[in-house]
Design an enzyme around this catalytic site. Structure first.
Site, PDB file in Angstrom:
ATOM      1  CD  GLU A 217      -8.398  -0.195  -3.380  1.00  0.00           C
ATOM      2  OE1 GLU A 217      -8.410   0.811  -2.654  1.00  0.00           O
ATOM      3  OE2 GLU A 217      -9.120  -1.194  -3.181  1.00  0.00           O
TER       4      GLU A 217
ATOM      5  CD  GLU B  24      -9.232  -4.343  -0.779  1.00  0.00           C
ATOM      6  OE1 GLU B  24      -8.031  -4.125  -1.005  1.00  0.00           O
ATOM      7  OE2 GLU B  24      -9.980  -3.521  -0.205  1.00  0.00           O
TER       8      GLU B  24
ATOM      9  CD1 TRP C  98      -3.450  -0.079   1.122  1.00  0.00           C
ATOM     10  CD2 TRP C  98      -2.503  -2.090   0.898  1.00  0.00           C
ATOM     11  NE1 TRP C  98      -4.448  -1.016   0.957  1.00  0.00           N
ATOM     12  CE2 TRP C  98      -3.913  -2.235   0.820  1.00  0.00           C
ATOM     13  CE3 TRP C  98      -1.705  -3.231   0.774  1.00  0.00           C
ATOM     14  CZ2 TRP C  98      -4.535  -3.479   0.627  1.00  0.00           C
ATOM     15  CZ3 TRP C  98      -2.310  -4.468   0.586  1.00  0.00           C
ATOM     16  CH2 TRP C  98      -3.709  -4.579   0.512  1.00  0.00           C
TER      17      TRP C  98
END
Ligand SMILES: *[C@@H]1O[C@H](CO)[C@@H](O)[C@H](O)[C@H]1NC(C)=O
Ligand SMILES: *[C@@H]1O[C@H](CO)[C@@H](O)[C@H](O)[C@H]1NC(C)=O
Ligand SMILES: *[C@@H]1O[C@H](CO)[C@@H](O)[C@H](O)[C@H]1NC(C)=O
Ligand SMILES: *[C@@H]1O[C@H](CO)[C@@H](O)[C@H](O)[C@H]1NC(C)=O
Ligand SMILES: *[C@@H]1O[C@H](CO)[C@@H](O)[C@H](O)[C@H]1NC(C)=O
Ligand SMILES: *[C@@H]1O[C@H](CO)[C@@H](O)[C@H](O)[C@H]1NC(C)=O
Ligand SMILES: *[C@@H]1O[C@H](CO)[C@@H](O)[C@H](O)[C@H]1NC(C)=O
Ligand SMILES: *[C@@H]1O[C@H](CO)[C@@H](O)[C@H](O)[C@H]1NC(C)=O
Ligand SMILES: *[C@@H]1O[C@H](CO)[C@@H](O)[C@H](O)[C@H]1NC(C)=O
Length: 677
Positions: free
Chosen positions: A182, A259, A135
C-alpha cells in the site's frame, strides 16, 4: 413475480387458490463456449502486522485445533493461500514483526512466528500457496532515507534472501512475493526484483504488484512496458469493492484481491466475506481473494478488533471462537482448488445475489450461490451502493460436458443475516439433477449455498475449547525459557522488536532477559514513534503494581508504564503513566510515550535521594497506582517519585502495561511482574 391461480370444482363449491410464487430465475451452467479464468484460491493474511502474535502462546491441543480449523483440507476454512508479512521491525497495524536482516551483514531465519505458521500450514496442506509481502523495512535498507527503493539492488537482495532463507532453513517454497504494501511502487524496482530472483534460481517465484494503488495504477504501466509486463505475474488490488478497471482487465493478467475484507467477524462480516468471495469474480474478474486478517491473535484493544476469519487471542485461557466468516470460507475452499477453472457462466441472480461455477475439467462441478442483502453484508470499505435482494427460487440448467454426466450434487447451506435460525455450513445431503440437466433450489435472503459433485467436504469439529477468561493476575515472567520462539509470550511489540536474550557469560543473575534489539529507526509503514514500546495484559487494568529490572545498553533511557491507551499506528500518541530511567541521571514520570508531558522529574544526586541508581547497569523498579489514584515510583527499593492523578492530569483511567526505550538501541528487562495494587 409469478402469480399462479388454481380453480378447483369441489362438489358444489369452487375453490380459488392464489399463490404468489415470487421470483424464480433460470441460469445456464456449462462450458459450451469453453471455460473462463483459472481459480487461484482463497487465502488469509498473517501480518500487516503482528496479527498472529498470541497464537504461538496457545497450549496444545487448542493451538493445533485452531491450526486445523484454518488449514486442514476438508475440515474448516481449508485455506488455499497463506500470505505473511516479511517482517521489517516496524509497526504494520497491530504491532511490529521481526526482520531477518537487521543490518547488511545479518541474516537470521529463525525470528518471529511466521516461519512456524507457514510450516504448520504446509504440514496440513502441502498444496497451500505461500505469499510474502513487506510493510516496513529495517532502517539500513533506506540508506539514510525513508525510501526502500534508494538502492533497488539492495532491497531486491533483501527480499530474495528471505525467499532463499525460507527454503534453506525451513524447507518452505515461497510461491509469490509482493513489493511494498500500500505504498508507491517503483517500476524499476519491480524489474530489478525479477532479475534478482531469476539469478538466484527463483524464476518460479511470481511477483504480485502493486498491492494498493487506487484502481491498480500499475496496470497502465504494464500496458506500456513489456519488461514490466513480464515481471509482474499477478495484479494485486486492495479492497476493490468487487470491481476492477478496464485497463486492469485488459492486461490479461490474473487479478487478485490480494487484501480484502477487514471487517468485524460477526454475522455482517460473514455476509461481507460471502458477497465478495463471489462478486470479486463476477464483477471484477478476480480469481483469488485474501482476507486481512487470517486470525485475531492480537489484543482486542488494538485497532481493527476481530477483523479476521476467526478469533484466538486468549492463550492464557485456551479459548478460541470459530466465527461465521470461517465457515463461509469453507463454501468455496472445500469445493474447488487452485488450478480449477471458473466457468464463463457466472453472474447475478434475478432477485439479487450472485453465483459462480467452477470445474476441475475432469468432470467435477461446483456452484456457489450467495444472496447477501445490503445491510447484512457491508464491509469496512469501500462504501456499498444500495441494492435489493429478494427471496427467490433458482433453476440451474447444466449444459456442455456436465449435461447428463452430473446427476446429483451435494448441497451445503449457510443462513446468515438476522434470521432467527442461523445455520452455518450445514450438509443438506444430495439434490437430484433431472434428466434435462436441471436442478432447482430455494434461495432465502442472506444465504450461501454450495452445490457440488465433490463429496469430501466436512464440517470439522473438536470438543468445545475452555471458557474465556481475563488476562491472569498476578502475572510474572523472568524470560528463563526459550519456548521455541525468539519472543516471549504475551508481549505485543508496538515499536521496535523485543526478544528473549541469552547472555551465556552472565554472572549477575540476568542470564535470560527480554531485550529490545532494533538499533535504527526502520523505513516505516506507519509513523512509528522514535521510542520503542511493547505492551502486555488487560486493557481494563487501572490500579496495579508492576515490577521489573531494567538495564539500558545503547539506549539513552528505558521505561515501565501502565494505563497505556494506544497501540498500532497510533502508538506514538499513547498516553499513560511512564516511569523513565535516563542515562543522564534523570528519572521521570510522564503521561505520554514521547515524554512531552512531565509529571515529575528529578536528578539523582541532588533531588531524588536515590543513591544507588546505576545508569549503565541493572536497576529494579516498581511502579504502582493505588486505589486513591496515587502514583508511586520506586527505584532499587526506595520511593523515588510520587504524583497524584487528578481530573486534569489527562491520564487514561486504564490501559495496557508496557516496557520501552527512549530511542532505538538495545536495552534489557528482567524479572517482570504485575499484581493488583
Ligand atoms: C419456490 O418454490 C417453492 C416450491 O415450488 C414454492 O413453494 C415457493 O413459493 C417458491 N418461492 C418463490 C420465492 O418463488
Ligand atoms: C537468530 O536470531 C535470534 C533472535 O534474534 C537469536 O536468538 C539467535 O541466536 C540468532 N541466531 C544466530 C545463528 O545468530
Ligand atoms: C522438503 O519439502 C518437500 C515437499 O515440499 C519434501 O518432499 C521433502 O522431503 C522436504 N525435505 C526435507 C529435508 O524435509
Ligand atoms: C470478466 O468477466 C465477465 C463475466 O463475469 C466476462 O464477460 C468478461 O469477459 C471477463 N473479462 C475478462 C477480460 O476476463
Ligand atoms: C471429482 O473429484 C474427485 C476428487 O475430489 C475425483 O475423485 C473424481 O474423479 C472427480 N471427477 C468426478 C467426475 O467426480
Ligand atoms: C557463549 O556464546 C557465544 C556465542 O554464541 C559462544 O561463542 C561461546 O562459546 C559461548 N560461551 C560459553 C561459555 O558457552
Ligand atoms: C553479559 O553478562 C556479563 C556479566 O554479567 C555482563 O558484563 C555483560 O554486559 C552482559 N552482556 C549483555 C549483552 O548484557
Ligand atoms: C523521529 O526523529 C527524527 C529525527 O531524529 C525526526 O525527524 C522525526 O520527526 C521523529 N519522528 C517522530 C514520529 O517523532
Ligand atoms: C535527561 O534527559 C531527559 C531526556 O532527554 C531530559 O528530559 C532531562 O531534562 C535530562 N535531565 C537533565 C538533568 O539534564
Amino acid at each position: 413475480l409469478i402469480v399462479k391461480i388454481y380453480f378447483k370444482i369441489k362438489e358444489h363449491m369452487v375453490e380459488i387458490r392464489i399463490e404468489i410464487c415470487g421470483l424464480s430465475g433460470s441460469y445456464k451452467i456449462g462450458d459450451v463456449n469453453g471455460v473462463g479464468r483459472q481459480f487461484d484460491g482463497i487465502g488469509g493474511l498473517s501480518g500487516g502486522g503482528a496479527t498472529s502474535r498470541l497464537l504461538m502462546n496457545y497450549a496444545d491441543p487448542y493451538r493445533s485445533h485452531v491450526l486445523d480449523f484454518l488449514f486442514k483440507p476438508n475440515f474448516g476454512a481449508s485455506l488455499h493461500i497463506l500470505k505473511v508479512e516479511i517482517g521489517g521491525d516496524g509497526q504494520s497495524t497491530e504491532g511490529t514483526e521481526a526482520s531477518h536482516m537487521r543490518n547488511a551483514n545479518d541474516e537470521n531465519y529463525t525470528r518471529g512466528y511466521e516461519w512456524w505458521l507457514m510450516k504448520e500450514a504446509k504440514s496440513r496442506n502441502p498444496n497451500i500457496k505461500l505469499v510474502g509481502l513487506p510493510w516496513a523495512f529495517p532502517g539500513w535498507i533506506g540508506q539514510g532515507t525513508v525510501w526502500p527503493y534508494k538502492n533497488r539492488e539492495v532491497t531486491a537482495q533483501y527480499i530474495t534472501k528471505w525467499v532463499l532463507g525460507a527454503k534453506s532453513e525451513h524447507n518452505l517454497t515461497i510461491d509469490y512475493v509482493g513489493i511494498w504494501n500500500e505504498r508507491p511502487f517503483d517500476v524499476e524496482y519491480i524489474k530489478t526484483l525479477r532479475r534478482t530472483l531469476n539469478s538466484a534460481g527463483l524464476s518460479h517465484v511470481q511477483i504480485i504488484a502493486d498491492d494498493g494503488s487506487v484502481l491498480s495504477a500499475i496496470s497502465n504501466d504494464i500496458m506500456h512496458d513489456q519488461e514490466l509486463a513480464e515481471a509482474v505475474a499477478v495484479i494485486g488490488t486492495h479492497y476493490p469493492g468487487t470491481v476492477s478497471s478496464k485497463t486492469t482487465k485488459s492486461t490479461g493478467k490474473p487479478i487478485w484481491a490480494s487484501e480484502d475484507y477487514s471487517t468485524f467477524n460477526d454475522v455482517i462480516g460473514a455476509g461481507c466475506w460471502a458477497r465478495i468471495l463471489n462478486q470479486n469474480l463476477v464483477n471484477g474478474n478476480m480469481t483469488a481473494t485474501i482476507a486481512w486478517n487470517l486470525i485475531t491473535s492480537y489484543y482486542n484493544d488494538l485497532p481493527y478488533k476481530r477483523c479476521s476469519l476467526m478469533t484466538a487471542n486468549q492463550p492464557w485461557s485456551g479459548n478460541y471462537v470459530l466465527d461465521d466468516p470461517l465457515w463461509v470460507t469453507s463454501h468455496t475452499t472445500q469445493f474447488a482448488q487452485p488450478g480449477w477453472k471458473y466457468l464463463q457462466t457466472v453472474g447475478h441472480l434475478s432477485g439479487g445475489g450472485s453465483y459462480v461455477a467452477l470445474t476441475d475439467q475432469k468432470g467435477n462441478l461446483t456452484i456457489i450461490i450467495e444472496t447477501m442483502s445490503h445491510d447484512q453484508s457491508i464491509c469496512i470499505r469501500p462504501p456499498l451502493p444500495a441494492y435489493t435482494v429478494e427471496d427467490q427460487n433458482a433453476t440451474f440448467v447444466l449444459e456442455g460436458s456436465f449435461k447428463g454426466k452430473v446427476t446429483k450434487m451435494q448441497m451445503w447451506f449457510t443462513q446468515l443475516g438476522q434470521a432467527g435460525n442461523r445455520d452455518v455450513f450445514l450438509n443438506k445431503g444430495s439434490v437430484a439433477v433431472d434428466k434435462t440437466g436441471q436442478v432447482s433450489i430455494h434461495l432465502p435472503i442472506d444465504s450461501v449455498i454450495t452445490l457440488s459433485t465433490i463429496t469430501t467436504a466436512m464440517k470439522g469439529s473438536y470438543p468445545t475449547p475452555p471458557a474465556p477468561a481475563e488476562f491472569p493476575l498476578p502475572y510474572s515472567d523472568s524470560f528463563d525459557k526459550t519456548l521455541g520462539f525468539s519472543e516471549p509470550f504475551n508481549f505485543a511489540d508496538q515499536a521496535g522488536s523485543y526478544e528473549t536474550f541469552h547472555n551465556n557469560t552472565s554472572d549477575d543473575g540476568h542470564e535470560w532477559t527480554f531485550r529490545q534489539v532494533v538499533e535504527e529507526r526502520p523505513v516505516t509503514w506507519c509513523s512509528d514513534p522514535n521510542q520503542t514500546i511493547t505492551v502486555i495484559g488487560n486493557y481494563k487494568w487501572s490500579h496495579i503494581t508492576v515490577e521489573v529490572s531494567i538495564k539500558s545498553e545503547s539506549t539513552y533511557g528505558a521505561f515501565v508504564a501502565m494505563r497505556v491507551d494506544k497501540g498500532g499506528c497510533d502508538a506514538r500518541e499513547a498516553r499513560g503513566v511512564y516511569f523513565w530511567l535516563m542515562k543522564n541521571g534523570s528519572i521521570m514520570l510522564t503521561s505520554d510515550l514521547t515524554a512531552k508531558t512531565m509529571l515529575k522529574q528529578c536528578y539523582f544526586y541532588w533531588e531524588c535521594f536515590v543513591a544507588d541508581y546505576s545508569e549503565l547497569g541493572w536497576n529494579k523498579v516498581k511502579l504502582t497506582i493505588d486505589s486513591s489514584n496515587k502514583i508511586h515510583a520506586y527505584l532499587n527499593g526506595k520511593l523515588a517519585l510520587e504524583h497524584t492523578i487528578t481530573k486534569d492530569s489527562n491520564i487514561p483511567d486504564n490501559g495496557f502495561v508496557a516496557l520501552g526505550t527512549s530511542d532505538y538501541g538495545t536495552a534489557q528487562f528482567d524479572d517482570f511482574s504485575v499484581t493488583s495494587a
